[in-house]
Design an enzyme around this catalytic site. Sequence first.
Site, PDB file in Angstrom:
ATOM      1  N   HIS A   1     -15.878   5.221  12.099  1.00 53.39           N
ATOM      2  CA  HIS A   1     -16.071   6.329  11.157  1.00 53.39           C
ATOM      3  C   HIS A   1     -17.550   6.695  11.086  1.00 53.39           C
ATOM      4  CE1 HIS A   1     -15.909   8.749   7.542  1.00 53.39           C
ATOM      5  NE2 HIS A   1     -14.592   8.600   7.476  1.00 53.39           N
TER       6      HIS A   1
ATOM      7  N   SER B   1     -16.906   9.244   2.200  1.00 52.69           N
ATOM      8  CA  SER B   1     -15.808  10.075   2.676  1.00 52.69           C
ATOM      9  C   SER B   1     -16.240  11.128   3.684  1.00 52.69           C
ATOM     10  CB  SER B   1     -15.149  10.767   1.478  1.00 52.69           C
ATOM     11  OG  SER B   1     -14.240  11.751   1.922  1.00 52.69           O
TER      12      SER B   1
ATOM     13  N   ARG C   1      -7.775   9.016  15.118  1.00 54.41           N
ATOM     14  CA  ARG C   1      -7.091   9.602  13.957  1.00 54.41           C
ATOM     15  C   ARG C   1      -7.945  10.697  13.342  1.00 54.41           C
ATOM     16  NH1 ARG C   1      -7.321   8.971   8.421  1.00 54.41           N
ATOM     17  NH2 ARG C   1      -8.779   7.250   8.559  1.00 54.41           N
TER      18      ARG C   1
ATOM     19  N   LEU D   1      -3.207   8.723   5.060  1.00 54.71           N
ATOM     20  CA  LEU D   1      -2.388   8.779   3.850  1.00 54.71           C
ATOM     21  C   LEU D   1      -1.088   9.526   4.130  1.00 54.71           C
ATOM     22  CD1 LEU D   1      -5.172   9.621   1.222  1.00 54.71           C
ATOM     23  CD2 LEU D   1      -4.323   7.386   1.932  1.00 54.71           C
TER      24      LEU D   1
ATOM     25  N   HIS E   1     -13.579   1.468  11.058  1.00 47.89           N
ATOM     26  CA  HIS E   1     -12.850   1.946   9.882  1.00 47.89           C
ATOM     27  C   HIS E   1     -11.338   1.779  10.025  1.00 47.89           C
ATOM     28  CE1 HIS E   1     -11.772   4.301   6.432  1.00 47.89           C
ATOM     29  NE2 HIS E   1     -11.308   5.299   7.133  1.00 47.89           N
TER      30      HIS E   1
ATOM     31  N   ARG F   1     -13.932  12.452  14.200  1.00 47.74           N
ATOM     32  CA  ARG F   1     -14.742  11.273  13.904  1.00 47.74           C
ATOM     33  C   ARG F   1     -15.326  10.622  15.150  1.00 47.74           C
ATOM     34  NH1 ARG F   1     -10.937   8.695   9.094  1.00 47.74           N
ATOM     35  NH2 ARG F   1     -11.486  10.282   7.546  1.00 47.74           N
TER      36      ARG F   1
ATOM     37  N   GLU G   1      -0.375   2.210   8.906  1.00 45.67           N
ATOM     38  CA  GLU G   1      -1.431   1.849   9.847  1.00 45.67           C
ATOM     39  C   GLU G   1      -1.064   0.634  10.697  1.00 45.67           C
ATOM     40  OE1 GLU G   1      -6.250   0.853   9.986  1.00 45.67           O
ATOM     41  OE2 GLU G   1      -5.251   1.125   8.051  1.00 45.67           O
TER      42      GLU G   1
ATOM     43  N   GLY H   1       0.844  -1.185   0.000  1.00 48.94           N
ATOM     44  CA  GLY H   1       0.000   0.000   0.000  1.00 48.94           C
ATOM     45  C   GLY H   1       0.876   1.231   0.000  1.00 48.94           C
ATOM     46  N   LEU H   2       0.355   2.343   0.476  1.00 49.16           N
ATOM     47  CA  LEU H   2       1.130   3.582   0.413  1.00 49.16           C
ATOM     48  C   LEU H   2       2.431   3.478   1.202  1.00 49.16           C
ATOM     49  CD1 LEU H   2      -1.573   6.387   0.620  1.00 49.16           C
ATOM     50  CD2 LEU H   2      -0.219   5.671  -1.343  1.00 49.16           C
TER      51      LEU H   2
END
Length: 636
Positions: free
Chosen positions: A266, A284, A435, A441, A401, A330, A425, A42-43
């Site tokens: 979330h 989102s 978070r 990201l 989430h 959140r 993560e 992933g990222l």
Amino acid sequence: MKLDAKEPAGPLEQKWDRYLKDLKLVSPNNKRKHHVIVVGTGLAGASAAATLAELGYHISAFCIQDSARRAHSIAAQGGINAAKNYPGDGDSVWRLFYDTIKGGDYRSRESNVYRLAQNSNNIIDQCVAQGVPFAREYGGYLANRSFGGAQVSRTFYARGQTGQQLLLGAYSALSRQVSAGNIDMYARREMLDLVVVDGKARGIITRNLVTGELERYAADAVLLCTGGYGNVYFLSTNAKNSNVTAAWRCYKRGAFFANGCFTQIHPTCIPVHGDYQSKLTLMSESLRNDGRVWVPKNPEDSRPPQQIPEEDRDYYLERKYPSFGNLVPRDVASRNAKYVTDEGRGVGATGLSVYLDFRDSIKRLGRDVISQRYGNLFEMYERITDDNPYQVPMRIYPAVHYTMGGTWVDYNLMTTVPGLFCLGEANFSDHGANRLGASALMQGLSDGYFVIPYTMGQYIAGESFQAVDTEHDAFKEAENASRERLSKLLSINGNKTVLQFHKELGQFMWDYVGMSRNSEGLKKAISGISALKESFWNDVRVPGSNDTLNKSLEFAGRVADFLELGEVMARDALEREESCGGHFREEYQTPEGEALRNDDDFAYVAAWEHQESGPAVLHKEKLAFENVKLTQRSYK
């Protein structure tokens, strides 16, 4: 064992710069001699693999999907934070640092969070250079929008596809190094164990998910970039393949697991609609920029939303939190959605949803502007629900989430196993108990592009590495342990499916370790999950064999780990006798129903050590707040 965060000395603003100034370096010719394993693409994983390969290290990268492009990072929609201050509304590195510390309810390490804020601006420059199509203002400047927990606009976005576009940027860098021969890419592999030699991480055992073959890979360092563990709840916004197995195998080999109870619920998800769903869909958080959250004032009001006049609507977030309104963090938004549905004012057939209404924004801005900002999200919502959000309000409800907990790491992102690093993560380090949106990201790319190349290099430069290959006894032992575990799962031949066990576990987790927790419920969860775990190993039925593609076997191994993880999460939540962020204990709340921290007794990271026999042992890393004042978090 005393947990040492290895934070550099000096003022907060200078820690990272001092670290870089005193860094031990590996020369270019020597980098080529070192082999590094990156698990997850992933990222965090893709950016780390690409950057380390560019520096000259030889990389083996592993992903559970058929392509690195299918990593779950693509599901992050709304944006990525940075302190560029392009709108000129007062943002700064310090403010981003402070908002992140405050948003996490003062349960994260100051030095790691400040470094994240420092790196944020470099991330945007890196991604623009890669061609990531961020939204732009009329004059050509990158556009920003607001996200929860901040009073400035600092979130860069690519419509509702930000994670996908950022991953494509990292994937292009990864692919370049694959083509250059600097990265060996292994798709459809699942890490089943960590290999430790002389106390250091020196390799992994994987299962080829197509052939079933167990494979051994040796290296000088291992980077764990495998994401979060939200699927322990069964229903979550995570992809069904997302799991904790790689991290949990490392936990069994000595890597402490931290803050497991810090789970993010979330607030903006499509509600549950039946007993046969496999996952939930995230809408989102960016939608809360222009959508207003409300429920009817009267619990008996069953009129369609278009027929409910303004005076009969309760815009409860705007009413309770006038300074932030719909853009509260959140955890606050999710808890308040639960409160109004508990009062009987929820909407929809189940009563477990609230409205997210774009009527006023469409009147003010026009449908075209809303479509430009959120068009793909609106289309996705309509395909799933058959409701047109341009015409009727969306119905949303909180869902599991993101997981703020994870493998414990020090300032170098190294775990309690030398040579095993953890990024993104999968680690616990930056988000505390909650978070802020658009920070996941940011953390993944900061860890991969701008932190691990230095910190892993420091480790390589300071260690001597004996020659270790895959014939070493430690590799044989780890492979045999993995094979025995798979064989045991196949041999039980019980009466219940893996899915049944996973759903039962998820119910325990949601009911007792979900949005609201209390001592009695957590004790029920611990005993119930323990009994369920015993039942699993005696009564699960896993069809097929180990020498071919076998999805049932894959999921059985993951659910077995989720059962152990769930018990640790419940114990972690029971131990933490306070409310903070996403961890809300009913016994510890203010008269207004907000989270009530206990900084004197619980300003620490809870890191759990596995024991071969008996329960896990709790270790505490005391958190020192020298630069921010600990206050009751308020968004009113």
